[in-house]
Write an enzyme that holds these catalytic residues in place. Structure first.
Site, PDB file in Angstrom:
ATOM      1  CE1 TYR A  17      38.498  34.227  46.167  1.00 58.69           C
ATOM      2  CE2 TYR A  17      39.640  32.400  47.229  1.00 58.69           C
ATOM      3  CZ  TYR A  17      39.178  33.028  46.083  1.00 58.69           C
ATOM      4  OH  TYR A  17      39.398  32.449  44.858  1.00 58.69           O
ATOM      5  CG  HIS A  41      33.680  37.504  40.925  1.00 57.66           C
ATOM      6  ND1 HIS A  41      33.505  36.147  41.014  1.00 57.66           N
ATOM      7  CD2 HIS A  41      33.150  37.886  39.739  1.00 57.66           C
ATOM      8  CE1 HIS A  41      32.907  35.719  39.920  1.00 57.66           C
ATOM      9  NE2 HIS A  41      32.673  36.747  39.127  1.00 57.66           N
TER      10      HIS A  41
HETATM   11  C1  DQA Z   1      35.612  34.176  43.304  1.00 58.26           C
HETATM   12  C2  DQA Z   1      36.699  34.178  42.220  1.00 58.26           C
HETATM   13  C3  DQA Z   1      36.746  32.842  41.500  1.00 58.26           C
HETATM   14  O1  DQA Z   1      37.777  32.856  40.510  1.00 58.26           O
HETATM   15  C4  DQA Z   1      37.045  31.726  42.484  1.00 58.26           C
HETATM   16  O2  DQA Z   1      37.012  30.480  41.814  1.00 58.26           O
HETATM   17  C5  DQA Z   1      36.142  31.737  43.658  1.00 58.26           C
HETATM   18  C6  DQA Z   1      35.794  33.016  44.271  1.00 58.26           C
HETATM   19  C7  DQA Z   1      35.604  35.477  44.128  1.00 58.26           C
HETATM   20  O3  DQA Z   1      34.592  35.751  44.762  1.00 58.26           O
HETATM   21  O4  DQA Z   1      36.615  36.188  44.163  1.00 58.26           O
HETATM   22  O5  DQA Z   1      35.746  30.687  44.177  1.00 58.26           O
HETATM   23  O6  DQA Z   1      34.335  34.068  42.668  1.00 58.26           O
END
Ligand code: DQA
Length: 149
Positions: free
Chosen positions: A26, A103
């Site tokens: 992330y 995302h």
């Molecule tokens: C997310 C991807 C999701 O699968 C995960 O549960 C997240 C973050 C992303 O921003 O990459 O919490 O939404």
């Protein structure tokens, strides 16, 4: 002069932990740092932006319902609820403005359970896999669409 475009950014569960949460997936920016970037771009473009994060599905849904007729766009990172929550999807479907799903990570390159988004089908579009830039790309996309309309 035309009214300012109003954007609400909605962030789901665990995104408050960005910065220390799985940085290899992330990135290292905190959610607050991403908010600052988005605010700077929104201000430059002449938009107003509000930002929220909650770990509670109910609070997310209440916020989206309350945003009806008040905001022009919702940029939403549903986080884990993206893959599971019909209720979050239904709230976004009743929203009166446009919806952009974002995302940080490329959910399609990850575990199978992340490949399905219940949100994409009711969103105007989705920006996936560009880290914090997914959010800023979404804001810039709104600006470009405004110019075209
Ligand atoms: C997310 C991807 C999701 O699968 C995960 O549960 C997240 C973050 C992303 O921003 O990459 O919490 O939404």
């Amino acid at each position: 002069m035309a009214d300012k475009v109003k954007i609400l950014v909605v962030n789901g569960p665990n995104l408050n932990m960005l910065g220390s949460r799985e940085p290899e997936t992330y990135g290292v920016l905190t959610l607050d740092a991403i908010r600052e970037k988005c605010l700077a771009i929104s201000t430059k473009l002449g938009f107003t932006m509000e930002w929220m994060q909650s770990n509670s599905e109910a609070i997310l849904i209440d916020t989206i319902q309350a945003a009806c007729n008040k905001f022009d766009w919702i940029i939403v990172n549903g986080a884990g609820l993206t893959h599971t929550s019909v209720a979050l999807r239904d709230a976004l479907a009743l929203f009166t403005g446009g919806v952009i799903e974002v995302h940080l990570s490329n959910i399609h390159a990850r575990e199978n359970f992340r490949h399905t988004s219940l949100i994409t089908a009711i969103a105007n579009g989705a920006i996936i896999g560009f880290g914090a830039s997914s959010y800023t790309i979404a804001i810039n996309a709104i600006a470009e669409m405004q110019e075209e309309s």
